[in-house]
Scaffold this active site. Structure first.
Site, mmCIF file in Angstrom:
data_model
loop_
_atom_site.group_PDB
_atom_site.id
_atom_site.type_symbol
_atom_site.label_atom_id
_atom_site.label_comp_id
_atom_site.label_asym_id
_atom_site.label_seq_id
_atom_site.Cartn_x
_atom_site.Cartn_y
_atom_site.Cartn_z
ATOM 1 N N ASP A 129 -7.046 1.158 0.285
ATOM 2 C CA ASP A 129 -7.251 1.956 -0.930
ATOM 3 C C ASP A 129 -7.232 1.122 -2.214
ATOM 4 O O ASP A 129 -7.653 1.604 -3.262
ATOM 5 C CB ASP A 129 -6.159 3.038 -1.046
ATOM 6 C CG ASP A 129 -6.250 4.070 0.068
ATOM 7 O OD1 ASP A 129 -7.253 4.052 0.803
ATOM 8 O OD2 ASP A 129 -5.323 4.877 0.207
ATOM 9 N N MET A 171 -12.087 7.204 2.108
ATOM 10 C CA MET A 171 -10.642 7.284 1.879
ATOM 11 C C MET A 171 -10.295 6.972 0.422
ATOM 12 O O MET A 171 -11.114 6.394 -0.301
ATOM 13 C CB MET A 171 -9.899 6.361 2.830
ATOM 14 C CG MET A 171 -9.762 6.977 4.223
ATOM 15 S SD MET A 171 -8.739 5.994 5.307
ATOM 16 C CE MET A 171 -8.531 7.118 6.689
ATOM 17 N N ARG A 173 -6.584 8.374 -1.518
ATOM 18 C CA ARG A 173 -5.760 9.566 -1.800
ATOM 19 C C ARG A 173 -5.576 9.764 -3.296
ATOM 20 O O ARG A 173 -5.822 10.832 -3.819
ATOM 21 C CB ARG A 173 -4.335 9.423 -1.253
ATOM 22 C CG ARG A 173 -4.207 8.982 0.109
ATOM 23 C CD ARG A 173 -2.829 9.278 0.668
ATOM 24 N NE ARG A 173 -3.061 10.109 1.825
ATOM 25 C CZ ARG A 173 -2.731 11.375 1.928
ATOM 26 N NH1 ARG A 173 -2.080 11.974 0.980
ATOM 27 N NH2 ARG A 173 -3.032 12.046 3.005
ATOM 28 N N VAL A 275 -12.659 5.118 10.568
ATOM 29 C CA VAL A 275 -13.635 4.047 10.827
ATOM 30 C C VAL A 275 -13.477 2.961 9.759
ATOM 31 O O VAL A 275 -13.638 1.768 10.025
ATOM 32 C CB VAL A 275 -15.073 4.632 10.775
ATOM 33 C CG1 VAL A 275 -16.125 3.569 10.615
ATOM 34 C CG2 VAL A 275 -15.335 5.463 12.016
HETATM 35 O O1 F6P Z 1 -4.150 3.454 4.272
HETATM 36 C C1 F6P Z 1 -4.250 4.438 3.269
HETATM 37 C C2 F6P Z 1 -4.976 5.579 3.838
HETATM 38 O O2 F6P Z 1 -6.093 5.020 4.408
HETATM 39 C C3 F6P Z 1 -5.400 6.721 2.917
HETATM 40 O O3 F6P Z 1 -6.541 6.523 2.175
HETATM 41 C C4 F6P Z 1 -5.546 7.842 3.893
HETATM 42 O O4 F6P Z 1 -5.447 9.086 3.272
HETATM 43 C C5 F6P Z 1 -4.413 7.598 4.795
HETATM 44 O O5 F6P Z 1 -4.217 6.218 4.843
HETATM 45 C C6 F6P Z 1 -4.595 8.149 6.196
HETATM 46 O O6 F6P Z 1 -3.451 7.876 6.914
HETATM 47 P P1 F6P Z 1 -3.161 8.295 8.411
HETATM 48 O O7 F6P Z 1 -3.507 7.108 9.246
HETATM 49 O O8 F6P Z 1 -1.721 8.600 8.434
HETATM 50 O O9 F6P Z 1 -4.044 9.451 8.744
#
Ligand code: F6P
Length: 344
Positions: A129, A171, A173, A275
């Site tokens: 991110d 991705m 958040r 991915v």
């Molecule tokens: O690594 C950060 C992140 O990729 C975020 O962008 C994403 O929302 C989250 O991890 C997803 O995490 P998980 O593997 O717990 O679904």
């Protein structure tokens, strides 16, 4: 000569193994130190899940491998605080002089707090991110960006052929770095990021205008954390998970349905998901992760405890963990303004 502990925490990320390799090579090769790995993030310290990291031949071959050979996990911050004594005991039992946690916001915040509690740590910032403050970039971001850009390039040709609106969710958040850069790199027609609420009517007007001009496809890159101005559309609520993270309800699917309803255009939605986090790191990320690992090991042997390694220009420098974890690095408005030149 020291005993170095390493762990990888939070979501995985391409380049973690390159950091582990560099920490081991530098510690063993330059300082005759030994290195112990802890499995599955902070759980490794709470439950003393240790693993040896001294087979240099084996370690050498992990440079290009995605994921993490140490495994990773998210841990609830309250459970971690409650386990401080156990963490200290595990470090003692393993004779660890300095711990090197490699992770994102959650892991580094925990590292900062451990450091304040008297545990010698040197942090390494990772996340696709790219939202860790006080460093120009985190490793993993370049790989995720390359994957997202390739996907959007491919969506352009199919969208064009079918005269469709395509939404691609990437991705991000709290910060829209992947969306912003992938949108610019692939010539998307609109990019929506968490930092700037969007107006659905404005989105629809842009799409209509482009189709009226005769260009019959439209690509929107949507960061998973993007959200509408609540006056223009209501997004379903998902609550929060056990780690305090907001549960997303699929902004691109909901926006796609809204666009179809409001302007009657055919919309398709692609959610890239994990991915973006899998597979081998790009050469840029391999080099950055390797340099972070070398400098983290150097800091661990030369009094750099309490810091995080960071990229500033072309140099790797140390910044206090307490500074680096004060806030997230979000997309500044002027960067989004640059991208606006290509919207519509
Ligand atoms: O690594 C950060 C992140 O990729 C975020 O962008 C994403 O929302 C989250 O991890 C997803 O995490 P998980 O593997 O717990 O679904």
């Amino acid at each position: 000569m020291k005993r170095i502990g390493v762990l990888t925490g939070g979501g995985d990320c391409p380049g973690l193994n390159a950091v582990i390799r560099a920490v081991v090579r530098t510690s063993v090769g330059r300082y005759r130190s030994t290195v112990v790995g802890f499995r599955d993030g902070w759980r490794g310290l709470l439950e003393d899940r240790r693993t040896k990291l001294d087979d240099l031949d084996k370690i050498d071959r992990i440079l290009t491998r995605g994921g993490t050979i140490l495994g990773t996990a998210r841990v609830n911050p309250d459970k971690l605080r409650a386990g401080l004594d156990r963490i200290k005991q595990t470090l003692d039992d393993n004779g660890v002089d300095v711990l090197i946690p490699i992770g994102g916001e959650g892991t580094l915040t925990a590292a900062s707090w451990l450091s304040e509690s008297g545990v010698p740590v040197v942090g390494v910032p990772k996340t696709i991110d790219n939202d860790i403050d006080c460093t120009d970039v985190t490793f993993g971001f370049d790989t995720a960006l390359a994957i997202a850009t390739d996907a959007i390039d491919r969506l352009h040709t199919t969208a064009e052929s079918h005269q469709r609106v395509m939404l691609v969710e990437v991705m991000g958040r709290h910060a829209g770095w992947i969306a912003l850069h992938a949108g610019l790199a692939s010539g998307a027609h609109l990019t929506l990021i968490p930092e700037v609420p969007f107006d659905v009517d404005e989105v629809c007007a842009m799409i209509k205008k482009r189709f009226q001009r005769g260009d019959a496809h439209f690509i929107v890159v949507v960061a998973e954390g993007a959200a509408p101005d609540p006056r223009s559309m209501t997004l379903a609520e998902g609550g929060v998970d056990e780690f305090g993270h907001k549960i997303f309800t699929g902004v691109s699917q909901q926006l796609g349905r809204e666009i179809e309803k409001r302007i009657g255009k055919e919309v398709r939605v692609t959610v890239l998901g994990h991915v973006q986090r899998g597979g081998t790191p790009t050469p840029f990320d391999r080099v950055l992760a390797t340099r972070y690992g070398v400098h983290a090991a150097e800091a661990a042997h030369n009094g750099g405890e309490g810091n995080m390694v960071a990229l500033h220009g072309t140099k790797i420098e140390l910044v206090p963990l307490s500074e680096a974890t004060k806030q997230l690095k979000r997309v500044p408005s002027e960067r989004y303004e640059e991208a606006r030149a290509f919207f519509g």
